[in-house]
Scaffold this motif. Sequence first.
Motif, PDB file in Angstrom:
ATOM      1  N   ALA A 189      34.293  10.883  91.274  1.00 12.84           N
ATOM      2  CA  ALA A 189      33.042  11.517  91.694  1.00 12.84           C
ATOM      3  C   ALA A 189      32.164  11.802  90.495  1.00 12.84           C
ATOM      4  O   ALA A 189      32.630  11.895  89.354  1.00 12.84           O
ATOM      5  CB  ALA A 189      33.331  12.823  92.439  1.00 12.84           C
ATOM      6  N   THR A 190      30.870  11.938  90.782  1.00 11.55           N
ATOM      7  CA  THR A 190      29.920  12.427  89.785  1.00 11.55           C
ATOM      8  C   THR A 190      29.124  13.549  90.420  1.00 11.55           C
ATOM      9  O   THR A 190      28.785  13.496  91.608  1.00 11.55           O
ATOM     10  CB  THR A 190      29.004  11.302  89.267  1.00 11.55           C
ATOM     11  OG1 THR A 190      28.160  11.811  88.238  1.00 11.55           O
ATOM     12  CG2 THR A 190      28.139  10.710  90.368  1.00 11.55           C
ATOM     13  N   PHE A 191      28.839  14.598  89.632  1.00 12.00           N
ATOM     14  CA  PHE A 191      28.206  15.793  90.180  1.00 12.00           C
ATOM     15  C   PHE A 191      27.363  16.447  89.091  1.00 12.00           C
ATOM     16  O   PHE A 191      27.894  16.961  88.115  1.00 12.00           O
ATOM     17  CB  PHE A 191      29.284  16.761  90.674  1.00 12.00           C
ATOM     18  CG  PHE A 191      28.806  17.913  91.518  1.00 12.00           C
ATOM     19  CD1 PHE A 191      27.483  18.050  91.907  1.00 12.00           C
ATOM     20  CD2 PHE A 191      29.706  18.879  91.929  1.00 12.00           C
ATOM     21  CE1 PHE A 191      27.064  19.113  92.695  1.00 12.00           C
ATOM     22  CE2 PHE A 191      29.306  19.952  92.729  1.00 12.00           C
ATOM     23  CZ  PHE A 191      27.987  20.067  93.099  1.00 12.00           C
ATOM     24  N   ASN A 192      26.041  16.405  89.263  1.00 13.35           N
ATOM     25  CA  ASN A 192      25.159  17.184  88.400  1.00 13.35           C
ATOM     26  C   ASN A 192      25.207  18.613  88.914  1.00 13.35           C
ATOM     27  O   ASN A 192      24.658  18.931  89.967  1.00 13.35           O
ATOM     28  CB  ASN A 192      23.734  16.632  88.442  1.00 13.35           C
ATOM     29  CG  ASN A 192      22.780  17.411  87.563  1.00 13.35           C
ATOM     30  OD1 ASN A 192      22.835  18.640  87.502  1.00 13.35           O
ATOM     31  ND2 ASN A 192      21.870  16.724  86.892  1.00 13.35           N
TER      32      ASN A 192
ATOM     33  N   CYS B 194      36.380  13.478  87.961  1.00 16.90           N
ATOM     34  CA  CYS B 194      35.033  13.950  88.279  1.00 16.90           C
ATOM     35  C   CYS B 194      34.206  14.042  87.006  1.00 16.90           C
ATOM     36  O   CYS B 194      34.631  14.678  86.023  1.00 16.90           O
ATOM     37  CB  CYS B 194      35.087  15.324  88.956  1.00 16.90           C
ATOM     38  SG  CYS B 194      33.443  15.964  89.392  1.00 16.90           S
ATOM     39  N   CYS B 195      33.045  13.411  87.034  1.00 21.30           N
ATOM     40  CA  CYS B 195      32.102  13.479  85.921  1.00 21.30           C
ATOM     41  C   CYS B 195      31.036  14.521  86.245  1.00 21.30           C
ATOM     42  O   CYS B 195      30.446  14.492  87.329  1.00 21.30           O
ATOM     43  CB  CYS B 195      31.449  12.123  85.699  1.00 21.30           C
ATOM     44  SG  CYS B 195      32.613  10.823  85.217  1.00 21.30           S
TER      45      CYS B 195
ATOM     46  N   ALA C  20      32.512   4.789  99.584  1.00 23.63           N
ATOM     47  CA  ALA C  20      31.566   5.519  98.734  1.00 23.63           C
ATOM     48  C   ALA C  20      30.740   6.424  99.629  1.00 23.63           C
ATOM     49  O   ALA C  20      30.431   6.071 100.767  1.00 23.63           O
ATOM     50  CB  ALA C  20      30.666   4.561  97.966  1.00 23.63           C
ATOM     51  N   GLY C  21      30.375   7.575  99.101  1.00 28.68           N
ATOM     52  CA  GLY C  21      29.588   8.493  99.912  1.00 28.68           C
ATOM     53  C   GLY C  21      29.041   9.648  99.114  1.00 28.68           C
ATOM     54  O   GLY C  21      29.211   9.729  97.889  1.00 28.68           O
TER      55      GLY C  21
ATOM     56  N   PRO D  31      27.631  16.152  95.275  1.00 30.54           N
ATOM     57  CA  PRO D  31      28.630  15.250  94.679  1.00 30.54           C
ATOM     58  C   PRO D  31      28.565  13.869  95.326  1.00 30.54           C
ATOM     59  O   PRO D  31      28.454  13.733  96.544  1.00 30.54           O
ATOM     60  CB  PRO D  31      29.964  15.941  94.990  1.00 30.54           C
ATOM     61  CG  PRO D  31      29.610  17.367  95.307  1.00 30.54           C
ATOM     62  CD  PRO D  31      28.258  17.331  95.917  1.00 30.54           C
ATOM     63  N   THR D  32      28.636  12.854  94.490  1.00 26.54           N
ATOM     64  CA  THR D  32      28.635  11.459  94.924  1.00 26.54           C
ATOM     65  C   THR D  32      29.960  10.844  94.490  1.00 26.54           C
ATOM     66  O   THR D  32      30.407  11.072  93.362  1.00 26.54           O
ATOM     67  CB  THR D  32      27.449  10.709  94.303  1.00 26.54           C
ATOM     68  OG1 THR D  32      26.244  11.408  94.609  1.00 26.54           O
ATOM     69  CG2 THR D  32      27.344   9.296  94.821  1.00 26.54           C
TER      70      THR D  32
END
Length: 257
Positions: A4-7, A30-31, A233-234, A250-251
């Motif tokens: 996952a990636t999450f700003n 997770c990034c 993916a979602g 989160p993506t």
Amino acid sequence: MRIATFNINGIGARLPRLLEWLDEARPDICCLQELKAPTERFPQAELNALGYEAIWHGQKSWNGVAILSRVGAPAERIRALPGDAEDAHSRYIEAEVGGLVVASLYLPNGNPAPGPKFDYKLAWFARLQAHAAGLLASGAPVVLAGDYNVMPTDLDVYAPERWRDDALFRPEVRDAYAQLLAQGWTDALRTLHPGERIYTFWDYFRNAFARNAGLRIDHLLLSPSLAPKLKAAGVDREARAKEKPSDHAPTWIELDL
């Protein structure tokens, strides 16, 4: 494996939301971007308690990136994008983790455009292209994950006509993203949702989330050896509906490794 990636838009202010989501979603890797905290303020103990090991590169009040893992400690490779020794922004960190090379990146916003901030964005993009080409040449399985601050096509923004002159949507930026993909990278979310209006960011203002006035600016790019392993993916958009959330959701992707 779920990545996952999450700003997070301020890890101090959003830590309860981050921990809540991690506990529910349990991504393997997770990034994070926009920690907005100096290195010594990173909540390592709280993340360890959930089973995550981490590397991070903080910066007071701005930027900041991290990689979290519950499939082994990330082995840091670099913590700055090559190509400009004068660039002090904490926008890139890269590690070997879970048998992959994973990068967490936070590409510059670039507004107002044109101007020095936009020039910096394009220069940073060029450095990313150069580094990404080297990663591809290595043959390693790579995931480039993060907030790219670019909507690649009209499908990635709720009202394209309103964004034509914005630094996230100007042709120079979309061209730079297209050139990056042309190296051989796969945009995971768009590949599995080719015709869907799917967003990862909703502004805090003008009731944007309730109106679904969103942008797709958080991307996970896969190197050629990983693309066939992409299974799902979602976007966990329900995280954006929580109290005091990040303006991003989160993506994530799932890889059959």
